[in-house]
Design a protein around this motif. Structure first.
Motif, PDB file in Angstrom:
ATOM      1  N   LEU A  16       0.838  -1.206   0.000  1.00 34.11           N
ATOM      2  CA  LEU A  16       0.000   0.000   0.000  1.00 34.11           C
ATOM      3  C   LEU A  16       0.868   1.250   0.000  1.00 34.11           C
ATOM      4  O   LEU A  16       0.563   2.231  -0.697  1.00 34.11           O
ATOM      5  CB  LEU A  16      -0.924  -0.006   1.208  1.00 34.11           C
ATOM      6  CG  LEU A  16      -1.894   1.170   1.326  1.00 34.11           C
ATOM      7  CD1 LEU A  16      -2.821   1.240   0.126  1.00 34.11           C
ATOM      8  CD2 LEU A  16      -2.701   1.056   2.627  1.00 34.11           C
ATOM      9  N   GLY A  20       0.870   4.091  -2.921  1.00 30.75           N
ATOM     10  CA  GLY A  20       0.664   5.490  -2.607  1.00 30.75           C
ATOM     11  C   GLY A  20       1.795   6.371  -3.114  1.00 30.75           C
ATOM     12  O   GLY A  20       1.561   7.453  -3.662  1.00 30.75           O
ATOM     13  N   ALA A  23       1.537   6.614  -6.903  1.00 32.47           N
ATOM     14  CA  ALA A  23       0.353   7.393  -7.294  1.00 32.47           C
ATOM     15  C   ALA A  23       0.606   8.881  -7.073  1.00 32.47           C
ATOM     16  O   ALA A  23       0.260   9.716  -7.922  1.00 32.47           O
ATOM     17  CB  ALA A  23      -0.862   6.927  -6.507  1.00 32.47           C
ATOM     18  N   ARG A  24       1.218   9.221  -5.958  1.00 29.01           N
ATOM     19  CA  ARG A  24       1.502  10.635  -5.675  1.00 29.01           C
ATOM     20  C   ARG A  24       2.536  11.205  -6.636  1.00 29.01           C
ATOM     21  O   ARG A  24       2.569  12.415  -6.887  1.00 29.01           O
ATOM     22  CB  ARG A  24       1.971  10.797  -4.224  1.00 29.01           C
ATOM     23  CG  ARG A  24       0.833  10.663  -3.211  1.00 29.01           C
ATOM     24  CD  ARG A  24       1.287  11.040  -1.812  1.00 29.01           C
ATOM     25  NE  ARG A  24       2.237  10.076  -1.270  1.00 29.01           N
ATOM     26  CZ  ARG A  24       1.887   8.981  -0.604  1.00 29.01           C
ATOM     27  NH1 ARG A  24       0.602   8.705  -0.392  1.00 29.01           N
ATOM     28  NH2 ARG A  24       2.814   8.163  -0.132  1.00 29.01           N
ATOM     29  N   SER A  41      -8.634   2.063   1.104  1.00 35.04           N
ATOM     30  CA  SER A  41      -7.372   2.781   0.913  1.00 35.04           C
ATOM     31  C   SER A  41      -7.070   3.007  -0.555  1.00 35.04           C
ATOM     32  O   SER A  41      -6.485   4.028  -0.928  1.00 35.04           O
ATOM     33  CB  SER A  41      -6.224   2.004   1.566  1.00 35.04           C
ATOM     34  OG  SER A  41      -6.213   0.658   1.119  1.00 35.04           O
ATOM     35  N   ALA A  42      -7.461   2.067  -1.414  1.00 32.13           N
ATOM     36  CA  ALA A  42      -7.214   2.220  -2.847  1.00 32.13           C
ATOM     37  C   ALA A  42      -7.991   3.399  -3.395  1.00 32.13           C
ATOM     38  O   ALA A  42      -7.472   4.209  -4.179  1.00 32.13           O
ATOM     39  CB  ALA A  42      -7.597   0.942  -3.582  1.00 32.13           C
ATOM     40  N   GLU A  44      -9.040   5.999  -1.729  1.00 31.92           N
ATOM     41  CA  GLU A  44      -8.484   7.230  -1.178  1.00 31.92           C
ATOM     42  C   GLU A  44      -7.246   7.678  -1.933  1.00 31.92           C
ATOM     43  O   GLU A  44      -6.978   8.883  -2.061  1.00 31.92           O
ATOM     44  CB  GLU A  44      -8.162   7.025   0.305  1.00 31.92           C
ATOM     45  CG  GLU A  44      -9.399   6.814   1.168  1.00 31.92           C
ATOM     46  CD  GLU A  44      -9.079   6.335   2.565  1.00 31.92           C
ATOM     47  OE1 GLU A  44      -7.881   6.069   2.839  1.00 31.92           O
ATOM     48  OE2 GLU A  44     -10.005   6.218   3.384  1.00 31.92           O
ATOM     49  N   LEU A  45      -6.476   6.718  -2.435  1.00 36.12           N
ATOM     50  CA  LEU A  45      -5.249   7.035  -3.169  1.00 36.12           C
ATOM     51  C   LEU A  45      -5.501   7.257  -4.660  1.00 36.12           C
ATOM     52  O   LEU A  45      -4.588   7.656  -5.392  1.00 36.12           O
ATOM     53  CB  LEU A  45      -4.235   5.893  -3.007  1.00 36.12           C
ATOM     54  CG  LEU A  45      -3.630   5.700  -1.619  1.00 36.12           C
ATOM     55  CD1 LEU A  45      -2.831   4.399  -1.564  1.00 36.12           C
ATOM     56  CD2 LEU A  45      -2.734   6.882  -1.267  1.00 36.12           C
ATOM     57  N   CYS A  47      -6.301   4.776  -6.679  1.00 32.89           N
ATOM     58  CA  CYS A  47      -5.762   3.590  -7.345  1.00 32.89           C
ATOM     59  C   CYS A  47      -6.886   2.661  -7.793  1.00 32.89           C
ATOM     60  O   CYS A  47      -7.938   2.577  -7.142  1.00 32.89           O
ATOM     61  CB  CYS A  47      -4.835   2.813  -6.408  1.00 32.89           C
ATOM     62  SG  CYS A  47      -3.365   3.714  -5.888  1.00 32.89           S
ATOM     63  N   GLU A 207       6.878   3.389   4.358  1.00 26.22           N
ATOM     64  CA  GLU A 207       7.170   4.462   3.416  1.00 26.22           C
ATOM     65  C   GLU A 207       8.651   4.523   3.060  1.00 26.22           C
ATOM     66  O   GLU A 207       9.013   4.970   1.957  1.00 26.22           O
ATOM     67  CB  GLU A 207       6.715   5.804   3.984  1.00 26.22           C
ATOM     68  CG  GLU A 207       5.206   5.989   4.047  1.00 26.22           C
ATOM     69  CD  GLU A 207       4.536   5.168   5.147  1.00 26.22           C
ATOM     70  OE1 GLU A 207       3.309   4.990   5.075  1.00 26.22           O
ATOM     71  OE2 GLU A 207       5.248   4.721   6.076  1.00 26.22           O
TER      72      GLU A 207
END
Length: 239
Positions: A16, A20, A23-24, A41-42, A44-45, A47, A207
């Motif tokens: 995830l 993210g 995607a960002r 979560s997908a 929200e991102l 995706c 991250e």
């Protein structure tokens, strides 16, 4: 440049975080999840979430078709889906061993082979496999997991040699002790024992692993292939 990206096992943890990060950065990212409803979560991102059990060749094919229809041929593949079935060797069943290799090695084979078709034709692509420091160091109770994660190194380097002339790179990221749902289940004694072996003295965040993946997937890493990049706080130094 916005690329079509697929992250397997992207519904939580490292996967995830990778989804993210890419995607960002502006990529069109799809992630896979195995069962249930598409992860919130997908959404929200931003995706695309597709169901895929990497042990099932038909599901792998269907997932790629969905991603290709929505985002175009996959240009960046991050093979992250994996499982554990920890047990001491003398108590481990053949099924425990086979299930881990089917997901962690055969699953990678299935998705890389499918993604490579388009990459070779386009003469460009990035493949990043998520291994583990355990594949380099070994760990009691994880002979199946360690074997699977070590196997990804030889697999990646073979892929790098096969497809390098077509502009396709293949690299490995080997995380160490990462704060995920899996590691949160450890008790204080287990956590302290693990962290005592890490020169930086702390665990990593997902991250931080994602940042390494993002680099290997970028144009900045165009001349990096067949590499193993540890993100382990120094735990696996020399291996």
């Amino acid at each position: 440049m916005s690329r079509s990206v697929l992250v397997t096992g992207g519904n939580r943890g490292i996967g995830l975080a990778v989804a993210g990060a890419l995607a960002r950065a502006g990529d069109r990212v799809a992630l896979t999840y195995r069962t249930g409803e598409p992860p919130q979560s997908a959404t929200e991102l931003g995706c695309l979430a597709v169901t895929c059990d990497v042990t099932d060749a038909a599901q792998v094919e269907q997932a790629f078709k969905e991603v290709e229809a929505a985002h175009g041929p996959v240009e960046v593949l991050v093979a992250n889906a994996g499982i554990t079935r920890d047990q001491l060797l003398l108590r481990m069943t053949e099924k425990d061993f086979a299930d881990v290799l089917d997901t962690n090695v055969m699953g990678v084979f299935r998705v890389v082979r499918r993604a490579a078709e388009g990459m070779v034709e386009a003469r460009r692509g990035r493949i990043v496999l998520i291994s583990s420091v355990v594949g380099l160091l070994g760990a009691a109770g994880q002979t199946n997991y360690a074997a699977s994660k070590a196997g990804l190194v030889g697999f990646a380097r073979s892929v790098a040699r096969e497809f390098g002339s077509r502009g396709v790179t293949c690299n490995v990221v080997a995380p160490g002790f990462v704060e995920t749902d899996m590691t949160k289940a450890l008790n204080d004694r287990q956590r302290a024992a693990m962290l005592s072996k890490v020169p930086l003295g702390r665990s990593s965040q997902a991250e931080e692993v994602a940042a390494a993946v993002r680099f290997l997937a970028s144009e900045d890493a165009a001349y990096v292939t067949g590499a193993v990049l540890p993100v382990d706080g120094g735990l696996g130094m020399g291996h």
